[in-house]
Design a protein around this motif. Structure first.
Motif, short mmCIF file in Angstrom:
data_model
loop_
_atom_site.label_atom_id
_atom_site.label_comp_id
_atom_site.label_asym_id
_atom_site.label_seq_id
_atom_site.Cartn_x
_atom_site.Cartn_y
_atom_site.Cartn_z
N ILE A 292 -12.24 -26.62 -26.02
CA ILE A 292 -13.14 -26.86 -24.89
C ILE A 292 -13.07 -28.33 -24.48
CG2 ILE A 292 -15.58 -26.96 -24.21
CD1 ILE A 292 -16.04 -24.46 -25.85
N GLY A 293 -13.05 -29.20 -25.50
CA GLY A 293 -12.95 -30.64 -25.22
C GLY A 293 -11.71 -30.97 -24.41
N CYS B 119 -14.63 -22.03 -35.11
CA CYS B 119 -15.65 -22.60 -34.25
C CYS B 119 -15.29 -24.04 -33.87
CB CYS B 119 -17.01 -22.58 -34.94
SG CYS B 119 -17.75 -20.95 -34.97
N ALA C 224 -21.31 -3.01 -43.31
CA ALA C 224 -21.83 -1.66 -43.09
C ALA C 224 -21.08 -0.92 -42.00
CB ALA C 224 -23.31 -1.74 -42.74
N ILE C 225 -20.60 -1.62 -40.98
CA ILE C 225 -20.08 -0.87 -39.84
C ILE C 225 -18.60 -0.56 -39.92
CG2 ILE C 225 -21.84 -1.76 -38.27
CD1 ILE C 225 -19.24 -3.13 -36.95
N HIS C 226 -17.82 -1.35 -40.65
CA HIS C 226 -16.42 -0.92 -40.64
C HIS C 226 -16.02 -0.26 -41.95
CE1 HIS C 226 -16.42 -4.80 -42.36
NE2 HIS C 226 -16.46 -5.43 -41.22
N LEU D 216 -17.30 -31.58 -41.16
CA LEU D 216 -17.26 -30.11 -41.03
C LEU D 216 -15.84 -29.58 -41.24
CD1 LEU D 216 -19.71 -29.48 -38.05
CD2 LEU D 216 -20.05 -28.92 -40.46
N LEU E 77 -22.29 -9.19 -43.39
CA LEU E 77 -23.14 -8.46 -42.44
C LEU E 77 -22.38 -7.38 -41.71
CD1 LEU E 77 -25.41 -11.24 -41.01
CD2 LEU E 77 -25.81 -9.64 -42.85
N LEU E 78 -21.06 -7.53 -41.63
CA LEU E 78 -20.28 -6.53 -40.92
C LEU E 78 -19.90 -5.37 -41.81
CD1 LEU E 78 -17.94 -8.80 -38.81
CD2 LEU E 78 -20.07 -7.75 -38.16
N ALA F 276 -12.39 -24.09 -31.51
CA ALA F 276 -12.79 -23.66 -30.18
C ALA F 276 -13.45 -24.83 -29.45
CB ALA F 276 -13.76 -22.48 -30.29
N GLY F 277 -14.28 -25.58 -30.18
CA GLY F 277 -14.89 -26.76 -29.61
C GLY F 277 -13.85 -27.77 -29.16
N ASP G 259 -16.33 3.33 -42.59
CA ASP G 259 -15.73 4.65 -42.45
C ASP G 259 -15.11 4.86 -41.08
OD1 ASP G 259 -16.79 5.32 -44.97
OD2 ASP G 259 -18.75 5.59 -44.00
N THR G 260 -13.79 4.93 -41.07
CA THR G 260 -13.10 5.36 -39.87
C THR G 260 -12.66 6.79 -40.13
OG1 THR G 260 -12.26 3.14 -39.78
CG2 THR G 260 -11.33 4.70 -38.22
N PRO G 261 -12.97 7.69 -39.24
CA PRO G 261 -12.60 9.07 -39.54
C PRO G 261 -11.09 9.25 -39.56
CG PRO G 261 -13.47 8.87 -37.31
CD PRO G 261 -13.65 7.55 -37.97
N ILE H 291 -17.89 -34.14 -37.18
CA ILE H 291 -16.82 -33.14 -37.03
C ILE H 291 -15.82 -33.26 -38.17
CG2 ILE H 291 -14.94 -32.39 -35.53
CD1 ILE H 291 -16.78 -32.31 -33.40
#
Lengths: 508, 141
Positions: free
Chosen positions: B85-86, B78, B127-129, B55, B124-125, B81-82, B131-133, B52
């Protein structure tokens, strides 16, 4: 309802959307009761769950993601990879537009000075659409071909007539459309061959002038570099530019093939501090030139304007236009005769469009394609009896000797190409000319991308390309039994019935 | 493009996250008794502590290199978040533990803000964000 795919994607998506929270819970419990290491899986799944919830219930933009969740993302990922995959793997050698792989490959080989012979037959749709040169039964030998020479302005007997010795001209590409290294590579390369380069309408041609090549200065509808505040021509500035040793000719651009009837466009991404100064325009918004010259309202005023530029510059002056209606061109020629004032050359631009940014409707749908337009213009000038007064330059996808020889047969005195020369300096047809992200550094001002261009190396490629084209043109002339390009006529062409030239052909 | 003002905010949150994560590295790598105690309770001593720590070090470095900020933020989020949780499951919130837990939450929020501001940089994201009309006004005559 049936679906063509064996997998029902909607069901699969629902399954995934249910599985993610269940898996997250399982791993959480495993982390709680077995080993804390399981939380290495819990955490990413929780992240995935959050993204999925956002797709399904948060965002409203994409219906697909609202219905399918994270699995729908796959479509966007695959689609974004599509152009590259098609270009690299799946498109056939003769499929791509505007230039397919065989056409590009020919330019690359010429630029690298590699033998361009191919074997086992033509790749083209040979019978149906390809125009062919009718060779002679008695070809002449290379030694009998006369060196190319054409003098602009000789008919008017002006002092500064310009003699062109290379029949292939670098068509108008401004600093702005191209980056400075690309401009300098082209200019240095053409200087090595003694040819002519057009500056494009980008204002004062600072980088074109650096390499000591012959230049034709282009005046666009916004008159960058020679304009008054109100968009009219500034005589003083034009006279100063025309007095420069390297500027041999002036080209008045009435319209261009990419967007005839619409002004030039430079997207704001590509406007740097320097460009805004050279053109005298603000940064941060697209430059859209006016649709027409303020001076050119009708036929008489257009011809008068051409004459005015001829008087101010004392250089050969021509016009560039994409023909829409040949009857209008007929009227224009009629007006030239009435005023007894002729441009020294006319550049006929095909409607195919080049590097220039243009709305798709204009790229695809406006203007006549080059070959019929060229044929019409030549016929009109011949019929009016003034063909000798005006030289014709043809431009529009003429990147290979095969298409250039057709243009010569249709009446061109010289040919110009922009994209051919871009390909020669390494263009890979990434189709990003307008976004400042050209991956090979040609149409960008991003120093990190421009870095890829080594000017001496690229200049050599430009020179190689021209020399190879000249060589091939000479060989084609030999096979047609013609000593010069002006010996070529329409009768040297074989026109198949699917060609745009078919209506002009004599079918008897 | 990311708006300049947001970029400044993003840099502030990045640095906060780096400082918080960075200072715990010292305790982790020097096997400070308290840190050893924490990881023993999680059943991860000593490999998990070092893993850890490594990382987190990577996350800190990524958060400071302009082209990889968003990936650093993702990794940092991440890890935190771990950690949260701990605290929820094993460690609890008493005394100094609560303080550590709060720091983890602050870092998680900082990384989250960085991700939100820089979400366009995630490949990877992309493509989707795009064009906002937006509403296009009718042209005036």
């Amino acid at each position: 309802m049936s679906t063509k795919l064996a997998i029902n994607l909607h069901k699969l998506a629902r399954f995934t959307n249910t599985a993610i929270p269940i898996l997250a819970t399982i791993f959480f419990l495993a982390g709680r009761y077995i080993s804390f290491y399981y939380h290495f899986l819990t955490v990413p799944l929780l992240g995935l769950l959050l993204v999925n919830l956002y797709y399904l219930f948060g965002q409203k933009n994409h219906s697909l993601l609202r219905n399918f969740g994270i699995l729908g993302q796959g479509r966007y990922m695959l689609e974004s990879l599509g152009p590259e995959l098609r270009q690299y793997l799946f498109s056939g050698d003769t499929e791509e537009r505007p230039f397919n792989r065989t056409e590009r490959g020919e330019v690359y080989r010429k630029a690298n000075n590699v033998d361009s012979a191919a074997s086992f037959g033509s790749q083209n749709n040979f019978d149906a659409t390809e125009i062919k040169l009718r060779h002679s039964l008695f070809p002449i030998s290379r030694g009998d071909v006369e060196p190319y020479r054409m003098t602009f302005g000789e008919e008017r007997g002006i002092q500064n007539a310009y003699t062109l010795t290379v029949p292939i001209i670098i068509s108008g590409m401004s600093y702005g459309a191209l980056g400075k290294r690309a401009v300098r590579s082209l200019a240095r390369g053409i200087a090595q061959t003694g040819g002519l380069m057009n500056t494009g309408e980008g204002g004062y041609p600072k980088y074109h002038l650096m390499e000591n090549c012959d230049l034709a200065f282009q005046i666009g509808t916004a008159k960058f570099g020679v304009r008054n505040r109100d968009g009219t021509l500034n005589d003083q500035l034009l006279a100063e530019l025309a007095a420069k040793e390297q500027i041999k000719m002036i080209e008045l651009k009435l319209s261009q093939g990419a967007k005839p009837g619409k002004g030039g466009m430079l997207p704001k991404e590509k406007i740097t501090q320097e460009i805004s100064e050279l053109r005298g325009v603000p940064m941060g918004r697209d430059i859209v030139s006016p649709t027409h010259h303020a001076e050119c309202q009708d036929y008489p005023s257009t011809i008068a304007f051409i004459r005015r530029i001829q008087e101010i510059s004392q250089l050969p002056v021509g016009i560039k236009l994409c023909i829409g209606d040949p009857r209008q061109f007929f009227e224009l020629v009629g007006e030239m005769k009435r005023q007894d004032a002729f441009p020294d050359f006319i550049t006929i631009d095909g409607a195919e469009g080049g590097t220039g940014a243009a709305p798709k409707a204009f790229l695809d749908r406006v203007g006549m394609p080059l070959f019929p337009a060229l044929k019409s213009a030549n016929d009109i000038l011949l019929a009016a009896g003034v063909r000798q007064r005006v030289k014709i330059i043809a431009s529009g996808k003429l990147i290979s000797p095969g298409s250039q020889i057709i243009a010569f047969c249709l009446g061109a005195n010289a040919v110009a190409t922009a994209r051919g020369f871009m390909l020669s300096i390494g263009c890979i047809q990434a189709l990003q000319c307008g976004s400042n992200t050209c991956p090979v550094g040609i149409t960008t001002h991003d120093p990190d991308l421009e870095r890829g261009i080594n000017i001496p190396d690229k200049a050599l490629r430009v020179a190689n390309y021209i020399h190879s084209l000249e060589h091939d043109l000479d060989e084609l002339l030999c096979s047609a039994g013609a000593r010069t390009v002006s010996d070529l006529t329409f009768d040297h062409l074989y026109i198949p019935n699917e060609s745009a030239l078919y209506p002009f052909a004599n079918h008897s | 493009m990311t708006i300049p003002k947001l970029k400044i905010i993003s840099w502030i949150t990045q640095i906060v996250a780096v400082v918080i994560m960075g200072q715990t590295l010292f305790f982790k790598f020097s096997a400070h008794p308290e840190s050893v105690q924490l990881f023993s309770e999680l059943g991860m001593e000593p490999k998990g502590r070092l893993l850890i720590g490594a990382l987190e070090l990577v996350a800190c470095i990524l958060l400071l290199i302009p082209s990889s900020i968003v990936y650093g933020a993702l990794l940092g989020a991440c890890l935190m978040a771990g950690a949260v949780i701990g605290h929820i499951t094993e460690l609890g919130w008493e005394g100094p533990r609560g303080e550590l837990g709060m720091l983890a939450i602050v870092t998680l929020i900082c990384c989250g803000i960085t991700i939100v501001i820089r979400h366009r940089e995630l490949p990877l994201l992309k493509a989707i964000h795009s064009d906002t009309p937006t509403e296009r006004g009718r042209r005036k005559r």
